[in-house]
Design an enzyme around this catalytic site. Structure first.
Site, PDB file in Angstrom:
ATOM      1  N   LYS A 111       0.825  -1.217   0.000  1.00  0.00           N
ATOM      2  CA  LYS A 111       0.000   0.000   0.000  1.00  0.00           C
ATOM      3  C   LYS A 111       0.856   1.263   0.000  1.00  0.00           C
ATOM      4  O   LYS A 111       0.491   2.255  -0.624  1.00  0.00           O
ATOM      5  CB  LYS A 111      -0.958   0.011   1.192  1.00  0.00           C
ATOM      6  CG  LYS A 111      -2.071  -1.012   1.032  1.00  0.00           C
ATOM      7  CD  LYS A 111      -3.296  -0.694   1.856  1.00  0.00           C
ATOM      8  CE  LYS A 111      -4.431  -1.618   1.457  1.00  0.00           C
ATOM      9  NZ  LYS A 111      -5.646  -1.441   2.207  1.00  0.00           N
ATOM     10  N   LYS A 194      -4.846  -9.233  -6.569  1.00  0.00           N
ATOM     11  CA  LYS A 194      -6.085  -9.406  -5.806  1.00  0.00           C
ATOM     12  C   LYS A 194      -7.177  -8.451  -6.321  1.00  0.00           C
ATOM     13  O   LYS A 194      -6.874  -7.297  -6.649  1.00  0.00           O
ATOM     14  CB  LYS A 194      -5.748  -9.065  -4.350  1.00  0.00           C
ATOM     15  CG  LYS A 194      -6.784  -9.407  -3.332  1.00  0.00           C
ATOM     16  CD  LYS A 194      -6.303  -8.984  -1.941  1.00  0.00           C
ATOM     17  CE  LYS A 194      -6.576  -7.521  -1.673  1.00  0.00           C
ATOM     18  NZ  LYS A 194      -7.003  -7.175  -0.322  1.00  0.00           N
ATOM     19  N   LYS A 197     -10.781  -2.841  -3.980  1.00  0.00           N
ATOM     20  CA  LYS A 197     -11.563  -1.607  -4.156  1.00  0.00           C
ATOM     21  C   LYS A 197     -10.737  -0.521  -4.803  1.00  0.00           C
ATOM     22  O   LYS A 197     -11.255   0.349  -5.460  1.00  0.00           O
ATOM     23  CB  LYS A 197     -12.003  -1.064  -2.795  1.00  0.00           C
ATOM     24  CG  LYS A 197     -12.867  -1.975  -1.991  1.00  0.00           C
ATOM     25  CD  LYS A 197     -13.272  -1.246  -0.701  1.00  0.00           C
ATOM     26  CE  LYS A 197     -13.788  -2.183   0.339  1.00  0.00           C
ATOM     27  NZ  LYS A 197     -12.795  -2.482   1.385  1.00  0.00           N
TER      28      LYS A 197
HETATM   29  N1  AQP Z   1      -9.922 -10.190  -3.370  1.00  0.00           N
HETATM   30  C1  AQP Z   1     -10.318 -10.699  -2.214  1.00  0.00           C
HETATM   31  N2  AQP Z   1     -10.544 -12.030  -2.103  1.00  0.00           N
HETATM   32  C2  AQP Z   1     -10.967 -12.575  -0.929  1.00  0.00           C
HETATM   33  N3  AQP Z   1     -11.190 -11.843   0.194  1.00  0.00           N
HETATM   34  C3  AQP Z   1     -10.976 -10.507   0.111  1.00  0.00           C
HETATM   35  N4  AQP Z   1     -11.104  -9.517   1.004  1.00  0.00           N
HETATM   36  C4  AQP Z   1     -10.774  -8.335   0.435  1.00  0.00           C
HETATM   37  N5  AQP Z   1     -10.424  -8.531  -0.836  1.00  0.00           N
HETATM   38  C5  AQP Z   1     -10.531  -9.862  -1.087  1.00  0.00           C
HETATM   39  C6  AQP Z   1     -11.555  -9.730   2.376  1.00  0.00           C
HETATM   40  O1  AQP Z   1     -12.613  -8.808   2.632  1.00  0.00           O
HETATM   41  C7  AQP Z   1     -12.547  -8.430   4.016  1.00  0.00           C
HETATM   42  C8  AQP Z   1     -12.624  -6.945   4.133  1.00  0.00           C
HETATM   43  O2  AQP Z   1     -11.555  -6.360   3.423  1.00  0.00           O
HETATM   44  P1  AQP Z   1     -11.242  -4.807   3.604  1.00  0.00           P
HETATM   45  O3  AQP Z   1     -12.112  -3.994   2.765  1.00  0.00           O
HETATM   46  O4  AQP Z   1     -11.281  -4.448   5.028  1.00  0.00           O
HETATM   47  O5  AQP Z   1      -9.743  -4.681   3.242  1.00  0.00           O
HETATM   48  P2  AQP Z   1      -8.934  -4.956   2.002  1.00  0.00           P
HETATM   49  O6  AQP Z   1      -8.444  -6.354   2.059  1.00  0.00           O
HETATM   50  O7  AQP Z   1      -7.916  -3.915   2.037  1.00  0.00           O
HETATM   51  O8  AQP Z   1      -9.936  -4.769   0.744  1.00  0.00           O
HETATM   52  P3  AQP Z   1      -9.547  -4.211  -0.623  1.00  0.00           P
HETATM   53  O9  AQP Z   1     -10.660  -4.299  -1.543  1.00  0.00           O
HETATM   54  O10 AQP Z   1      -8.260  -4.816  -1.079  1.00  0.00           O
HETATM   55  O11 AQP Z   1      -9.364  -2.672  -0.292  1.00  0.00           O
HETATM   56  P4  AQP Z   1      -8.208  -1.712  -0.737  1.00  0.00           P
HETATM   57  O12 AQP Z   1      -8.226  -1.684  -2.224  1.00  0.00           O
HETATM   58  O13 AQP Z   1      -8.598  -0.406  -0.105  1.00  0.00           O
HETATM   59  O14 AQP Z   1      -6.960  -2.287  -0.200  1.00  0.00           O
HETATM   60  C9  AQP Z   1     -11.272  -9.024   4.596  1.00  0.00           C
HETATM   61  O15 AQP Z   1     -11.599 -10.188   5.324  1.00  0.00           O
HETATM   62  C10 AQP Z   1     -10.462  -9.380   3.380  1.00  0.00           C
HETATM   63  O16 AQP Z   1      -9.636 -10.506   3.632  1.00  0.00           O
END
Ligand code: AQP
Length: 332
Positions: A111, A194, A197
């Site tokens: 990040k 992955k 968002k």
């Molecule tokens: N691609 C994914 N596959 C499986 N599980 C996922 N999670 C996130 N992306 C995937 C799971 O969703 C839960 C909440 O995630 P989060 O929004 O708190 O954090 P994150 O992992 O940072 O999500 P993003 O979409 O990747 O956000 P950004 O882009 O802001 O970094 C968690 O249980 C996570 O494992």
């Protein structure tokens, strides 16, 4: 007693990765455990958030969880900043965790990227807050996607070091619950990244609010390769995009990739993608519609979050007093 804690960031659209990797499992677990599900707004502000968008997103994610099947009466559903115990315990954990531990966290490296010196201190200390989120309630089980495994190992290290430094048996060692065939849903544009968002390409992810047309378009445009689907999992080796679509499909029909390939092996992607679209629309369509209905009622959503915050503080209050006594603080 087994107690589940899990969180999700209000940082944008909920997507299929959040749904299959986390939310759907939360729904399945709610009958068997005491569950706290948290919209982690303190985590969200570790990177810049526009205040109006943060507020809207917090309500939207809450609506999404309820629409997906989380029952706010049976579970504790709240936003993190409603309970100051998270931040208080995180400070104590900042003093327990070691710099070397945080330096190894791959999510911070991803990040912060090349602009590490410019990243917030909060982004660096994020895993300590995540440990506090769970341990403020002595959570025992944490259902998450595969990407959170390393943070949960750190949570165990913090619990162990705290217990050993103070010679107490205060914190449990949390168990990650990484469930189902889609524990890491990958981007539809690049099977090595992955689904997330923050990916700038809208075509990389399916949002829970996407309608039939968007879902169909995104799946039709999803990257694949020229070969037909294999009949065995070994045939997915070196084909990350194909493997990703097979795990998404398997997750929708609650079967293993082996079982799915036994059914669909030999098919061309054009046909497979049509079936996948129908599955995705049938699962996500009703969630998106209900989410839209709920999000229009912000008084209802805010009431749920306040009620959840009150219930959360009732659990964490006595735990925080125990921790303050262990550390040697005069009780407030
Ligand atoms: N691609 C994914 N596959 C499986 N599980 C996922 N999670 C996130 N992306 C995937 C799971 O969703 C839960 C909440 O995630 P989060 O929004 O708190 O954090 P994150 O992992 O940072 O999500 P993003 O979409 O990747 O956000 P950004 O882009 O802001 O970094 C968690 O249980 C996570 O494992």
């Amino acid at each position: 007693m087994n107690r589940i804690f899990s969180g999700i960031q209000p940082t944008g659209n909920l997507h299929l990765g959040n749904y299959l990797g986390a939310i759907r499992n939360w729904v399945d677990l709610q009958g068997d455990y005491e569950c706290l599900y948290c919209i982690v707004d303190l985590h969200a502000i570790t990177v810049w958030q526009d205040p109006a968008e943060l507020l809207a997103s917090t309500r939207e994610v809450t609506a999404g969880l309820i629409a997906a099947g989380i029952d706010p009466e049976k579970n504790i559903l709240f936003n993190q900043s409603q309970n100051p115990d998270h931040a208080s315990l995180a400070w104590i954990f900042n003093c327990v965790a070691r710099l070397g531990w945080l330096n190894r966290m791959t999510q911070f490296k991803e990040k912060a990227g090349k602009h590490r010196e410019n990243a917030s201190v909060g982004l660096y200390a994020y895993p300590n807050l995540m440990a506090a989120d769970i341990l403020a309630y002595k959570g025992t089980h944490v259902p998450v996607g595969d990407d959170q495994k390393q943070h949960l190992e750190l949570c165990r290290d913090i619990a162990q070091k705290f217990n050993s430094d103070f010679d107490v048996d205060c914190f449990p060692l949390v168990e990650p619950m990484i469930l189902g065939p889609a524990t890491r849903v990958m981007s539809l544009r690049d099977g090595r990244n992955k689904m997330s968002k923050s990916d700038p390409s809208e075509y990389s992810r399916i949002n829970l609010t996407d309608g039939r047309e968007d879902i169909a378009l995104k799946i039709r445009k999803a990257k694949t390769d020229p070969d037909a689907l294999p009949s065995e999992v070994a045939g997915l080796e070196g084909r990350p995009e194909a493997a990703n679509l097979v795990s998404i499909y398997s997750s929708f029909i609650s079967k293993s990739p082996e079982e799915t390939l036994a059914e669909v092996g030999g098919r061309q992607f054009s046909e497979f993608k049509r079936d996948l679209t129908e599955l995705a629309v049938s699962v996500l369509g009703p969630i998106g519609e209900e989410m839209q209905r709920l999000v229009d009622d912000s008084d209802y959503i805010d009431g749920i979050l306040r009620q959840g915050g009150t219930k959360a503080r009732v659990i964490s209050g006595p735990i925080m007093r125990e921790i303050q006594e262990i550390v040697g603080f005069v009780q407030p």
